[in-house]
Design an enzyme around this catalytic site. Sequence first.
Site, PDB file in Angstrom:
ATOM      1  N   ASP A  47     -15.514 -32.125  12.195  1.00  0.00           N
ATOM      2  CA  ASP A  47     -14.831 -30.853  12.437  1.00  0.00           C
ATOM      3  C   ASP A  47     -15.461 -29.762  11.582  1.00  0.00           C
ATOM      4  O   ASP A  47     -14.762 -28.972  10.944  1.00  0.00           O
ATOM      5  CB  ASP A  47     -13.333 -31.019  12.127  1.00  0.00           C
ATOM      6  CG  ASP A  47     -12.496 -29.894  12.715  1.00  0.00           C
ATOM      7  OD1 ASP A  47     -13.039 -29.091  13.499  1.00  0.00           O
ATOM      8  OD2 ASP A  47     -11.297 -29.808  12.377  1.00  0.00           O
ATOM      9  N   ARG A  87     -14.151 -22.233   9.712  1.00  0.00           N
ATOM     10  CA  ARG A  87     -12.725 -22.251   9.330  1.00  0.00           C
ATOM     11  C   ARG A  87     -12.450 -23.395   8.350  1.00  0.00           C
ATOM     12  O   ARG A  87     -11.446 -23.384   7.647  1.00  0.00           O
ATOM     13  CB  ARG A  87     -11.828 -22.371  10.575  1.00  0.00           C
ATOM     14  CG  ARG A  87     -12.026 -23.635  11.340  1.00  0.00           C
ATOM     15  CD  ARG A  87     -11.151 -23.818  12.561  1.00  0.00           C
ATOM     16  NE  ARG A  87     -11.586 -25.020  13.265  1.00  0.00           N
ATOM     17  CZ  ARG A  87     -12.589 -25.068  14.114  1.00  0.00           C
ATOM     18  NH1 ARG A  87     -13.226 -23.976  14.442  1.00  0.00           N
ATOM     19  NH2 ARG A  87     -12.955 -26.218  14.663  1.00  0.00           N
ATOM     20  N   ASN A  88     -13.321 -24.398   8.332  1.00  0.00           N
ATOM     21  CA  ASN A  88     -13.150 -25.528   7.422  1.00  0.00           C
ATOM     22  C   ASN A  88     -14.103 -25.495   6.235  1.00  0.00           C
ATOM     23  O   ASN A  88     -14.354 -26.519   5.608  1.00  0.00           O
ATOM     24  CB  ASN A  88     -13.299 -26.845   8.184  1.00  0.00           C
ATOM     25  CG  ASN A  88     -12.112 -27.094   9.084  1.00  0.00           C
ATOM     26  OD1 ASN A  88     -11.004 -26.648   8.764  1.00  0.00           O
ATOM     27  ND2 ASN A  88     -12.327 -27.761  10.196  1.00  0.00           N
ATOM     28  N   ASP A 102     -11.390 -29.946   4.459  1.00  0.00           N
ATOM     29  CA  ASP A 102     -10.715 -30.490   5.623  1.00  0.00           C
ATOM     30  C   ASP A 102     -11.372 -31.745   6.160  1.00  0.00           C
ATOM     31  O   ASP A 102     -12.110 -31.724   7.140  1.00  0.00           O
ATOM     32  CB  ASP A 102     -10.654 -29.433   6.730  1.00  0.00           C
ATOM     33  CG  ASP A 102      -9.303 -29.482   7.389  1.00  0.00           C
ATOM     34  OD1 ASP A 102      -8.774 -30.598   7.531  1.00  0.00           O
ATOM     35  OD2 ASP A 102      -8.773 -28.432   7.736  1.00  0.00           O
TER      36      ASP A 102
HETATM   37  P1  ADP Z   1      -5.909 -26.733   8.725  1.00  0.00           P
HETATM   38  O1  ADP Z   1      -4.730 -27.636   8.692  1.00  0.00           O
HETATM   39  O2  ADP Z   1      -5.783 -25.642   9.745  1.00  0.00           O
HETATM   40  O3  ADP Z   1      -7.203 -27.443   8.801  1.00  0.00           O
HETATM   41  P2  ADP Z   1      -5.647 -26.230   5.894  1.00  0.00           P
HETATM   42  O4  ADP Z   1      -4.251 -26.718   5.799  1.00  0.00           O
HETATM   43  O5  ADP Z   1      -6.686 -27.064   5.243  1.00  0.00           O
HETATM   44  O6  ADP Z   1      -6.020 -25.908   7.384  1.00  0.00           O
HETATM   45  O7  ADP Z   1      -5.716 -24.778   5.281  1.00  0.00           O
HETATM   46  C1  ADP Z   1      -5.125 -23.660   5.879  1.00  0.00           C
HETATM   47  C2  ADP Z   1      -5.593 -22.411   5.170  1.00  0.00           C
HETATM   48  O8  ADP Z   1      -5.146 -22.436   3.808  1.00  0.00           O
HETATM   49  C3  ADP Z   1      -7.127 -22.295   5.055  1.00  0.00           C
HETATM   50  O9  ADP Z   1      -7.697 -21.661   6.179  1.00  0.00           O
HETATM   51  C4  ADP Z   1      -7.311 -21.455   3.804  1.00  0.00           C
HETATM   52  O10 ADP Z   1      -7.215 -20.089   4.091  1.00  0.00           O
HETATM   53  C5  ADP Z   1      -6.131 -21.910   2.939  1.00  0.00           C
HETATM   54  N1  ADP Z   1      -6.582 -22.971   2.009  1.00  0.00           N
HETATM   55  C6  ADP Z   1      -6.636 -24.308   2.225  1.00  0.00           C
HETATM   56  N2  ADP Z   1      -7.111 -24.957   1.156  1.00  0.00           N
HETATM   57  C7  ADP Z   1      -7.378 -24.023   0.218  1.00  0.00           C
HETATM   58  C8  ADP Z   1      -7.920 -24.051  -1.116  1.00  0.00           C
HETATM   59  N3  ADP Z   1      -8.296 -25.198  -1.707  1.00  0.00           N
HETATM   60  N4  ADP Z   1      -8.065 -22.871  -1.767  1.00  0.00           N
HETATM   61  C9  ADP Z   1      -7.705 -21.709  -1.166  1.00  0.00           C
HETATM   62  N5  ADP Z   1      -7.212 -21.606   0.071  1.00  0.00           N
HETATM   63  C10 ADP Z   1      -7.049 -22.746   0.763  1.00  0.00           C
END
Ligand code: ADP
Length: 459
Positions: free
Chosen positions: A308, A312-313, A326
């Site tokens: 993936d 975005r990841n 991710d």
């Molecule tokens: P998804 O479930 O859609 O794959 P995540 O839950 O991993 O996404 O993250 C959602 C959003 O939260 C990310 O797009 C980012 O903006 C923010 N985010 C996730 N992890 C971090 C991190 N370690 N530091 C800062 N922001 C984060």
Amino acid sequence: MNWSAGVQCVTKCDNRKPKSGELAYRKGHILTIIDTSMRKGYYRARHNATGEEGLINSNNVRERAALRVDPSLSLMPWFHGKISGPEAVSKLQPAEDGLFLVRESIRHPGDYVLCVSFSGEVVHYRVIYQDNKLTVDYKQYFYNLIDMIEFYSRNNDSIVTTLTKPKKKQGAKSAEVELCKTGWLLDITKLTLGENIGEGEFGAVYRGEYMGQKVAVKIIKCDVTAQAFLQETAVMTKLQHKNLVRLLGVILHKGLHIVTELMTKGNLGNFLRTRGRLVITCVQLLRFALDVCEGMEYLESKKLVHRDLATRNVLVSDDSVAKVSDFGLTKPDSKQPDKAMLPVKWTAPEALKKEKFSTKSDVWSFGVLLWEIFSYGRQPYPKMSLKEVKEKVEGGYRMEAPEECPADIYSLMRLCWEQEPRRRPGFPKLREKLEQEMVKRRPGPEAELQEGIRSGCRS
Ligand code: ADP
């Protein structure tokens, strides 16, 4: 082991009487390396439990053990599924006060039963599922079973005794015990939660602080999802690289809290879109591409396929380093994800059609990610539906170069999009090529004297 800042390690011996400037620790404590450029044989490190910093002898530490990726690892080892009342009673023998299990109710489908041993008897409490919450007494409500068991392990309001000993389902291994043994279990009392910084598909992400360190915390409340994420977490415990978002540990509280390093500049797609070509130089774009490539090269060396990969990841740190995150779909080569969940615009044709995932299908996605980077975060295959993308790509169609994209970078994208996976380059080769592109654009001594160099994107 490649020791670098951020790597977590375990101490091999005690250092109870530290000399001035040294860090005190006991055997088995977990430290985070902060600086490796100190005097020979020494690192600067932070103690994960006390937050103190100081020097450590590099011979006294070893790599932190990973959690084994094991399907029998369970956040709910006391959950026995659909068994009858008498079966539960026989499992709770020999009787012991506080010995408990949870089962699915046979008479009331959707509800659960908490069975607790007390004074030689087994007491059965119906757990009612109402408005997305669980309750035993219509007074105290819980998000999930983990939350409920945690509560009644500390309080005995409404039930005969506190829950002291889980009766484990045969074959189930307690994730809590394993996480604790390997040092990945963090302490909720040391965590301060801040504002919400993102909404993931399965849980919200918050800013936080854990013993003075800025962290991001993903909270997964649904117990089934939390269980699935436990596997993702186990994969993350094996990985330590400057271009992969680092896991600090997990907390088992109201579900699962996954604590990672805080990436203050958010995801790469948003980062590029909100700044655009007037702010971000071509060299910076190349730097992001190289960061991701190095992270992927490391994943490839660990025989892991991401599945993936997309901007975005990828998250961006305070000092603008891009790191792959991710690992939800990351699995050893053989396991297959759910086909309906695949990100079509990023997935290689052989993976979409025959579910053949490999490092080379990650390379295809890397090509799409390069396109996203050099178009400053545009959606790939603009204005095309998923169905159209699938059909056209299969027929040989490929995206055009983004506006002002250097020709050599576009050639790299096209190599990543070779129909035949074998003909696509591996990540080490891609890194080499990107490094060459970087060298070409490195400002010479003359340019270095000029302030605010902006290396144009035209090749
Ligand atoms: P998804 O479930 O859609 O794959 P995540 O839950 O991993 O996404 O993250 C959602 C959003 O939260 C990310 O797009 C980012 O903006 C923010 N985010 C996730 N992890 C971090 C991190 N370690 N530091 C800062 N922001 C984060």
